[in-house]
Write a protein that holds these residues in place. Structure first.
Motif, PDB file in Angstrom:
ATOM      1  N   ALA A   1      28.214  -6.086 -43.160  1.00 52.33           N
ATOM      2  CA  ALA A   1      28.391  -5.376 -42.725  1.00 52.33           C
ATOM      3  C   ALA A   1      27.659  -4.553 -42.536  1.00 52.33           C
ATOM      4  CB  ALA A   1      29.520  -4.846 -43.626  1.00 52.33           C
ATOM      5  N   ILE A   2      26.503  -4.209 -42.812  1.00 52.08           N
ATOM      6  CA  ILE A   2      25.844  -3.275 -42.177  1.00 52.08           C
ATOM      7  C   ILE A   2      24.357  -3.089 -41.081  1.00 52.08           C
ATOM      8  CG2 ILE A   2      23.319  -2.620 -42.517  1.00 52.08           C
ATOM      9  CD1 ILE A   2      23.381  -2.231 -45.652  1.00 52.08           C
ATOM     10  N   VAL A   3      24.968  -4.598 -40.766  1.00 54.30           N
ATOM     11  CA  VAL A   3      23.675  -4.981 -39.480  1.00 54.30           C
ATOM     12  C   VAL A   3      25.370  -4.970 -38.252  1.00 54.30           C
ATOM     13  CG1 VAL A   3      23.349  -6.937 -37.916  1.00 54.30           C
ATOM     14  CG2 VAL A   3      22.886  -7.146 -40.395  1.00 54.30           C
ATOM     15  N   ILE A   4      26.870  -5.032 -38.587  1.00 57.09           N
ATOM     16  CA  ILE A   4      27.856  -4.850 -37.317  1.00 57.09           C
ATOM     17  C   ILE A   4      28.019  -3.573 -37.200  1.00 57.09           C
ATOM     18  CG2 ILE A   4      29.771  -4.826 -37.296  1.00 57.09           C
ATOM     19  CD1 ILE A   4      30.149  -7.722 -38.913  1.00 57.09           C
ATOM     20  N   GLY A   5      27.595  -2.538 -38.119  1.00 55.28           N
ATOM     21  CA  GLY A   5      27.541  -0.843 -38.161  1.00 55.28           C
ATOM     22  C   GLY A   5      26.757  -0.244 -37.212  1.00 55.28           C
ATOM     23  N   MET A   6      25.319  -1.253 -37.856  1.00 54.47           N
ATOM     24  CA  MET A   6      24.237  -0.637 -37.276  1.00 54.47           C
ATOM     25  C   MET A   6      24.529  -0.893 -35.300  1.00 54.47           C
ATOM     26  SD  MET A   6      21.473  -1.677 -39.483  1.00 54.47           S
ATOM     27  CE  MET A   6      19.619  -1.511 -38.592  1.00 54.47           C
ATOM     28  N   VAL A   7      24.524  -2.481 -34.688  1.00 50.14           N
ATOM     29  CA  VAL A   7      24.982  -2.470 -33.908  1.00 50.14           C
ATOM     30  C   VAL A   7      26.287  -1.577 -33.259  1.00 50.14           C
ATOM     31  CG1 VAL A   7      26.151  -4.392 -32.307  1.00 50.14           C
ATOM     32  CG2 VAL A   7      24.117  -4.470 -34.434  1.00 50.14           C
ATOM     33  N   TRP A   8      27.389  -1.361 -33.585  1.00 48.59           N
ATOM     34  CA  TRP A   8      27.773  -0.758 -33.207  1.00 48.59           C
ATOM     35  C   TRP A   8      27.111   1.252 -32.850  1.00 48.59           C
ATOM     36  CZ3 TRP A   8      34.060  -0.860 -34.147  1.00 48.59           C
ATOM     37  CH2 TRP A   8      34.560   0.548 -33.516  1.00 48.59           C
ATOM     38  N   HIS A   9      26.393   1.497 -34.004  1.00 54.30           N
ATOM     39  CA  HIS A   9      26.366   2.242 -33.932  1.00 54.30           C
ATOM     40  C   HIS A   9      25.160   3.173 -32.807  1.00 54.30           C
ATOM     41  CE1 HIS A   9      24.222   6.460 -35.205  1.00 54.30           C
ATOM     42  NE2 HIS A   9      23.499   5.847 -35.209  1.00 54.30           N
ATOM     43  N   ILE A  10      24.133   1.419 -32.006  1.00 53.48           N
ATOM     44  CA  ILE A  10      23.445   2.101 -31.886  1.00 53.48           C
ATOM     45  C   ILE A  10      23.835   1.295 -30.287  1.00 53.48           C
ATOM     46  CG2 ILE A  10      21.709   0.341 -30.026  1.00 53.48           C
ATOM     47  CD1 ILE A  10      20.816  -0.696 -33.098  1.00 53.48           C
ATOM     48  N   GLY A  11      25.614   0.664 -30.222  1.00 54.92           N
ATOM     49  CA  GLY A  11      25.866   0.819 -28.698  1.00 54.92           C
ATOM     50  C   GLY A  11      26.955   1.507 -28.450  1.00 54.92           C
ATOM     51  N   ARG A  12      27.673   2.023 -29.132  1.00 49.93           N
ATOM     52  CA  ARG A  12      28.782   3.074 -29.476  1.00 49.93           C
ATOM     53  C   ARG A  12      28.985   4.212 -29.552  1.00 49.93           C
ATOM     54  NH1 ARG A  12      34.016   0.643 -27.556  1.00 49.93           N
ATOM     55  NH2 ARG A  12      34.544   3.165 -28.967  1.00 49.93           N
ATOM     56  N   GLY A  13      27.492   4.444 -30.648  1.00 48.73           N
ATOM     57  CA  GLY A  13      27.458   5.596 -31.275  1.00 48.73           C
ATOM     58  C   GLY A  13      28.485   5.249 -32.315  1.00 48.73           C
ATOM     59  N   THR A  14      28.058   6.945 -32.717  1.00 50.33           N
ATOM     60  CA  THR A  14      29.164   7.326 -34.805  1.00 50.33           C
ATOM     61  C   THR A  14      29.406   8.974 -34.028  1.00 50.33           C
ATOM     62  OG1 THR A  14      27.610   6.208 -35.727  1.00 50.33           O
ATOM     63  CG2 THR A  14      29.578   7.231 -37.087  1.00 50.33           C
ATOM     64  N   GLY A  15      31.253   8.579 -33.198  1.00 51.91           N
ATOM     65  CA  GLY A  15      31.373   9.763 -32.629  1.00 51.91           C
ATOM     66  C   GLY A  15      32.060  10.951 -33.669  1.00 51.91           C
ATOM     67  N   ALA A  16      32.227  12.079 -33.004  1.00 49.21           N
ATOM     68  CA  ALA A  16      32.598  12.915 -34.579  1.00 49.21           C
ATOM     69  C   ALA A  16      33.773  13.283 -34.647  1.00 49.21           C
ATOM     70  CB  ALA A  16      32.591  14.701 -33.432  1.00 49.21           C
ATOM     71  N   SER A  17      34.520  12.220 -33.996  1.00 50.77           N
ATOM     72  CA  SER A  17      35.888  11.761 -34.994  1.00 50.77           C
ATOM     73  C   SER A  17      35.534  10.665 -36.229  1.00 50.77           C
ATOM     74  CB  SER A  17      36.697  11.080 -34.198  1.00 50.77           C
ATOM     75  OG  SER A  17      35.788   9.919 -33.464  1.00 50.77           O
ATOM     76  N   LEU A  18      34.899  10.113 -35.534  1.00 44.27           N
ATOM     77  CA  LEU A  18      34.068   9.038 -37.017  1.00 44.27           C
ATOM     78  C   LEU A  18      33.915   9.371 -38.700  1.00 44.27           C
ATOM     79  CD1 LEU A  18      33.705   5.311 -35.110  1.00 44.27           C
ATOM     80  CD2 LEU A  18      35.574   6.478 -35.906  1.00 44.27           C
ATOM     81  N   VAL A  19      32.672  10.126 -38.380  1.00 45.23           N
ATOM     82  CA  VAL A  19      31.964  11.158 -38.776  1.00 45.23           C
ATOM     83  C   VAL A  19      32.826  11.712 -40.646  1.00 45.23           C
ATOM     84  CG1 VAL A  19      30.635  12.514 -39.977  1.00 45.23           C
ATOM     85  CG2 VAL A  19      30.361  12.225 -37.481  1.00 45.23           C
ATOM     86  N   PRO A  20      33.294  12.042 -40.639  1.00 44.14           N
ATOM     87  CA  PRO A  20      34.503  12.605 -41.619  1.00 44.14           C
ATOM     88  C   PRO A  20      34.600  11.471 -42.604  1.00 44.14           C
ATOM     89  CG  PRO A  20      35.772  13.813 -40.312  1.00 44.14           C
ATOM     90  CD  PRO A  20      34.384  12.825 -39.842  1.00 44.14           C
ATOM     91  N   GLY A  21      35.421  10.106 -41.768  1.00 48.32           N
ATOM     92  CA  GLY A  21      35.861   9.235 -42.533  1.00 48.32           C
ATOM     93  C   GLY A  21      34.775   8.233 -43.479  1.00 48.32           C
TER      94      GLY A  21
END
Length: 362
Positions: free
Chosen positions: A66-86
């Motif tokens: 899960a950490i690896v997938i999350g990091m890849v998501w962050h690198i590729g798509r970024g963590t947008g403002a809509s996702l930040v609270p969740g």
């Protein structure tokens, strides 16, 4: 193992975008919950994929995936403002809730079943590991939070201990990700190396179970290492591992006291440093103790243990997906290999201490 005072501000991209105080009205609370839905949904989706992949490679485990997938998501798509609270809620409340549910897997009767003869080895490896983590971590100039997480993760129970300690010391996502990854590497090494060591030393089933239960971290890796040695070794190792997990309680309490003392010394306590001892105890640790007590009293049916274990693991995986989504890979690179070296030293230290204490006890 306290944090260096000049530590930079924590999680600016997440904490500062999350309201410090939730709206008091019902409508406001509903709006706050709705803001969390997109980020929580992404974290849960990543956790579901990671859980499926973790079933294919149980030694790796879903949390690391899960950490690896999350990091890849962050690198590729970024963590947008809509996702930040969740994402923030996943890293906070969801992670703390997982710790509460973990308590349902523990029972004070397990301590009696393991026997007093096993406790010196468990406590000895714990004390030596934490002491070496503090001394060597300082010598390697590793930041306080990171050496604490690597030390506790190695000494107690891997990702579960890191999950319990992180909210107490308010660790950064980068430190959590690095610590979990470090623990994972040496879990894999232990699964491969420990059974041949046990056979070379002529260890009995119970001796190897105690060795694996005190020197391997995550439960899945304990089961993998000990079961390959023998079914009796596997059963004994799991019991030792569960009892070892109880050490989360005093460690979290001690760290909470250290964090509070640092805040008081820094002038953060407007009341002049006087604080109720209850304020030092995180709510989720109280929940952890209560669920363990309920399980000891037989209020948690044994048939529900596997389901509760899966729920706790999924919640931890969801939380670590959020940590991956907010991990700065560039900062991880700047951290360098020194925490990995610390993990190696602690891994060898714990294994050697466990074997030495068993030899002395013979």
């Amino acid at each position: 193992m306290t944090r260096a005072p000049q530590q930079p501000d924590r999680e600016p991209s997440l904490v500062r975008q999350t309201p410090a105080v939730e709206p008091a009205t019902a409508a406001g609370r509903g709006a706050s919950v709705r803001r969390c839905v997109p980020g929580l949904a992404v974290c849960a989706g990543i956790a579901a994929v990671a859980t499926a992949l973790g079933e294919l490679a149980p030694v790796v485990g879903a949390p690391v995936v899960a950490i690896v997938i999350g990091m890849v998501w962050h690198i590729g798509r970024g963590t947008g403002a809509s996702l930040v609270p969740g994402v923030a809620r996943a890293k906070g409340f969801v992670l703390q809730l997982a710790v509460v549910i973990l308590g349902s897997q523990l029972s004070l009767t397990e301590i009696a079943r393991v026997g007093a003869g096993s406790l010196p080895v468990m406590l000895g490896t714990l004390a030596v590991c934490l002491g070496v983590a503090s001394l060597v971590g300082r010598w390697l100039r590793i930041a306080g939070d990171l050496r604490t997480l690597v030390g506790v993760g190695t000494a107690v129970c891997g990702a579960s201990a890191i999950a319990a300690v992180s909210p107490v010391i308010r660790a950064k996502s980068n430190d959590i990700a690095y610590a979990v990854s470090t623990i994972f590497l040496f879990n894999v090494a232990a699964v491969l190396a420990f059974p041949p060591i046990g056979h070379a030393l002529g260890m009995s089933q119970s001796e190897f179970g105690l060795f694996a239960g005190t020197a391997v971290n995550d439960t899945s890796s304990v089961v993998a290492a000990a079961s390959s040695y023998g079914s009796s070794a596997g059963d004994h190792a799991v019991v030792v591992k569960l009892v070892r997990s109880l050490m989360i309680i005093p460690i979290c309490l001690g760290l909470a006291a250290l964090v509070r003392r640092r805040e008081v010394l820094a002038g953060a306590d407007a009341a002049g440093g006087r604080v109720s001892p209850l304020r030092l105890v995180p709510w989720f640790l109280i929940g952890f103790v209560l669920t363990a007590a309920a399980n000891t009293a037989g209020l948690v049916p044994h048939a529900t243990h596997p389901a509760l274990s899966l729920i706790a693991l999924f919640l931890i995986t969801t939380a670590l997906a959020g940590i991956g989504l907010s991990t700065n890979v560039r900062e991880l690179r700047r951290t360098g290999p020194r925490p990995l070296l610390l993990g190696l030293i602690l891994w060898v230290t714990v294994a050697a201490t466990s074997l030495l204490l068993q030899l002395v006890a013979r």
